[in-house]
Design a protein around this motif. Sequence first.
Motif, PDB file in Angstrom:
ATOM      1  N   ASP A 172     -52.304  -7.510 -23.543  1.00 53.15           N
ATOM      2  CA  ASP A 172     -53.360  -6.491 -23.531  1.00 53.15           C
ATOM      3  C   ASP A 172     -54.177  -6.617 -24.822  1.00 53.15           C
ATOM      4  OD1 ASP A 172     -54.937  -4.230 -23.448  1.00 53.15           O
ATOM      5  OD2 ASP A 172     -53.303  -2.879 -22.876  1.00 53.15           O
ATOM      6  N   GLU A 175     -45.972   3.109 -13.965  1.00 56.83           N
ATOM      7  CA  GLU A 175     -46.749   1.897 -13.746  1.00 56.83           C
ATOM      8  C   GLU A 175     -45.953   0.662 -14.210  1.00 56.83           C
ATOM      9  OE1 GLU A 175     -51.330   2.037 -13.846  1.00 56.83           O
ATOM     10  OE2 GLU A 175     -50.703   1.145 -15.758  1.00 56.83           O
ATOM     11  N   LEU A 176     -45.226   0.813 -15.303  1.00 51.50           N
ATOM     12  CA  LEU A 176     -44.383  -0.290 -15.774  1.00 51.50           C
ATOM     13  C   LEU A 176     -43.326  -0.647 -14.726  1.00 51.50           C
ATOM     14  CD1 LEU A 176     -43.733   0.809 -19.487  1.00 51.50           C
ATOM     15  CD2 LEU A 176     -45.330  -0.954 -18.687  1.00 51.50           C
ATOM     16  N   THR A 181     -48.610  -4.071 -22.535  1.00 51.76           N
ATOM     17  CA  THR A 181     -49.783  -3.179 -22.437  1.00 51.76           C
ATOM     18  C   THR A 181     -49.516  -1.890 -23.195  1.00 51.76           C
ATOM     19  OG1 THR A 181     -51.277  -2.032 -20.906  1.00 51.76           O
ATOM     20  CG2 THR A 181     -48.949  -2.163 -20.286  1.00 51.76           C
ATOM     21  N   ASP A 182     -50.636  -1.238 -23.656  1.00 47.50           N
ATOM     22  CA  ASP A 182     -50.465   0.005 -24.407  1.00 47.50           C
ATOM     23  C   ASP A 182     -51.040   1.217 -23.673  1.00 47.50           C
ATOM     24  OD1 ASP A 182     -53.239  -0.300 -24.710  1.00 47.50           O
ATOM     25  OD2 ASP A 182     -53.178   0.642 -26.698  1.00 47.50           O
ATOM     26  N   ARG A 202     -52.555   3.027 -19.525  1.00 46.68           N
ATOM     27  CA  ARG A 202     -52.619   3.000 -18.073  1.00 46.68           C
ATOM     28  C   ARG A 202     -53.750   2.083 -17.629  1.00 46.68           C
ATOM     29  NH1 ARG A 202     -50.665   6.326 -14.121  1.00 46.68           N
ATOM     30  NH2 ARG A 202     -49.855   7.801 -15.679  1.00 46.68           N
ATOM     31  N   GLN A 232     -44.985   5.037 -17.708  1.00 46.68           N
ATOM     32  CA  GLN A 232     -43.668   4.537 -17.328  1.00 46.68           C
ATOM     33  C   GLN A 232     -43.605   4.142 -15.861  1.00 46.68           C
ATOM     34  OE1 GLN A 232     -40.962   4.171 -19.529  1.00 46.68           O
ATOM     35  NE2 GLN A 232     -40.029   3.063 -17.805  1.00 46.68           N
ATOM     36  N   SER A 252     -38.188  -3.542 -17.156  1.00 42.50           N
ATOM     37  CA  SER A 252     -39.235  -2.727 -17.791  1.00 42.50           C
ATOM     38  C   SER A 252     -38.704  -2.151 -19.102  1.00 42.50           C
ATOM     39  CB  SER A 252     -39.683  -1.592 -16.868  1.00 42.50           C
ATOM     40  OG  SER A 252     -38.621  -0.694 -16.599  1.00 42.50           O
ATOM     41  N   PHE A 297     -39.950   0.148 -22.841  1.00 37.70           N
ATOM     42  CA  PHE A 297     -40.962   1.023 -23.437  1.00 37.70           C
ATOM     43  C   PHE A 297     -40.568   1.345 -24.880  1.00 37.70           C
ATOM     44  CE2 PHE A 297     -42.588   5.187 -24.661  1.00 37.70           C
ATOM     45  CZ  PHE A 297     -43.940   5.040 -24.381  1.00 37.70           C
ATOM     46  N   THR A 326     -55.243  -4.131 -15.846  1.00 38.16           N
ATOM     47  CA  THR A 326     -53.963  -4.853 -15.813  1.00 38.16           C
ATOM     48  C   THR A 326     -53.726  -5.543 -14.471  1.00 38.16           C
ATOM     49  OG1 THR A 326     -53.122  -3.143 -17.314  1.00 38.16           O
ATOM     50  CG2 THR A 326     -51.516  -4.651 -16.344  1.00 38.16           C
ATOM     51  N   ALA A 351     -48.643   3.748 -22.620  1.00 39.67           N
ATOM     52  CA  ALA A 351     -48.385   3.087 -21.328  1.00 39.67           C
ATOM     53  C   ALA A 351     -47.658   4.052 -20.409  1.00 39.67           C
ATOM     54  CB  ALA A 351     -47.559   1.833 -21.543  1.00 39.67           C
ATOM     55  N   GLY A 378     -44.177  -1.729 -22.228  1.00 44.26           N
ATOM     56  CA  GLY A 378     -45.181  -0.712 -22.519  1.00 44.26           C
ATOM     57  C   GLY A 378     -45.042  -0.162 -23.924  1.00 44.26           C
TER      58      GLY A 378
END
Length: 631
Positions: free
Chosen positions: A454, A588-589, A554-555, A557, A586, A601, A603, A527, A584, A580
């Motif tokens: 990202d 979506e991850l 990614t950082d 949405r 969660q 995944s 975070f 993304t 980000a 993430g």
Amino acid sequence: MGIAVITMKASVIEMFLVLLVTGIHSNKEMAKKVKRPKNTVPQINCDIKAGKIINPEFIVKCPAGCQDPKYHVYGTGVYASYSSVCGAGVHSGVLGNSGGKILVRKVAGQSGYKGTYSNGVRSLSLPRWRESFIVSESKPQKGVTYPSALTYSSSKSPAAKAGETTKAYETTPEPVALMQALTISAAEPTHTSLPKPAPFVISATSSPRPQPVGHRSQETGFVPKEELSTQSLEPVSLGDPNCKVDLSFLIDGSSSIGKRRFRIQKQFLADVAQALDIGPAGPLMGVVQYGDNPATQFNLKTHMNSQDLKTAIEKITQRGGLSNVGRAISFVTKNFFSNANGNRGGAPNVVVAMVDGWPTDKVEESSRLARESGINIFFITIEGAVENEKQHMVEPNFANKAVCRTNGFYAFNVQSWFGLHKTAAPLVKRVCDTERLACSKTCFNSADIGFVIDGSSSVGTGNFRTVLQFVANISREFEISDTDTRIGAVQYTYEQRLEFGFDRYRSKADVLSAIKRVGYWSGGTSTGAAIQYALEQLFQQSKPNKRKLMILITDGRSYDDVRVPAMAAHHRGVITYAVGVAWAAQEELEIMATHPARDHSFFVDEFDHLYQSVPRIIKNICTEFNSQPRN
């Protein structure tokens, strides 16, 4: 008169006493003059097994040449009594190849015997045996009498070639020695007395049933067959667990090799089979013969011990034709190492290609595909091309283009077929050195890893450098080369950019330098489009035999849908790890990550904490890899 008689009696008694003393003194003098016979050391042949000798402790003289593989040895340090006494002496290092004297002492049977290769002798492993022995230097212990002739367990003693008699003692043994022999005989009878069978009537319609192998004792249950007699069949080894490899030999059956050299090649294979200690818990070996076209002589599961394998090798007949080694390597890569053919997955795959002179086709491309499939390729070139013959070669320097690594470990150049036998021992040692089989697939050298980074405005320049350091930290853990793990990278905002593909950099140093040079882009966060772009522009370059890993960072949405591109990645076999940071989402991850999401995944709340995820990601990559069948 009475006085005279008394005087006469006294004279007779005095003479008797003088004679008695003189006789005793003479006997002592005679005993001093008679020398005690010097104790001789019995000689035995190389094939004499310790179990055939009843004596619990003895010194023997061994001839030269007992390192021959036909004199089987089982165990290391402590040897099963089915082993050759002299062969064990050579294996242990107590005895040289030229023969000599050794001290042998019987000990209790072991629950397992470990096979090793030592001093030119391959000892075999064995699950258990009823009796053991150890060997040491022939230094007699004080107060111990060693027999000058050995007592054997059978009535017919095996006569030694040196002319040494092997009857039970030539002189009557002392009571202590006799009792020791009787004790050993009683403890381990030569032939177990079986109980008389119950009366058995055979009817007109019945036929005798075959007797089971072994004997059922009321006291101890089933007694294995080998316990019934010292003249049992040879025990079958489970194989050397320290050399657990799946091995394919490519043998040259081309017309140019000739019948004589083809026989030498088969003898070499038999020597290797003997030295390897073949078995289900150790190495397995199959053979492919090539000429115009390759053909499997037998696969990994056809023969499960060295003796059966040697018998099968002897029956191989020459095919003839050209020397198409490249075609043979392709055949092995596609067909040989399969579950149906006995491939065990966790054992390294090894190919040993034997070539008379040089191949008649190219080997580079087929060998590259083999290496990328995790196959360790060794080359044995016999009577290779001399300088004025190299112009006739289809592919100069073919061995270096084929072997697993060009460091000399995987290549043997033999000047003459008559010197081929000298290569057997070093080849076995290298094949069994599984730590150095660099082309075996591991989680560190078998993947194409694509980073999707990202570069949106919310990341910022400073944090973007932290992300690149995270990418470098993960990359540093892998073995990077054209035939090992390869690294590629995509940066995305609203748009996408291929920073470098899998085929761009071929060393770890070049990859790490390329990561440092990636410039921050800045923009939005699409993304879903980035995943689709990576599939088309990055993973499209991935090789069929490589595992495909996508690590997305990614950082925030995404502005677009990620579900459909994530499913597309899954269907193409791309394993996705979603990382993430900060804002980000969660859920979506978890959508983007491969199932199960808890393993794929991650975070962290701040960019500075990204480094904490590196060990977990590496561990999960390797755990997942190791849970899958290899090759």
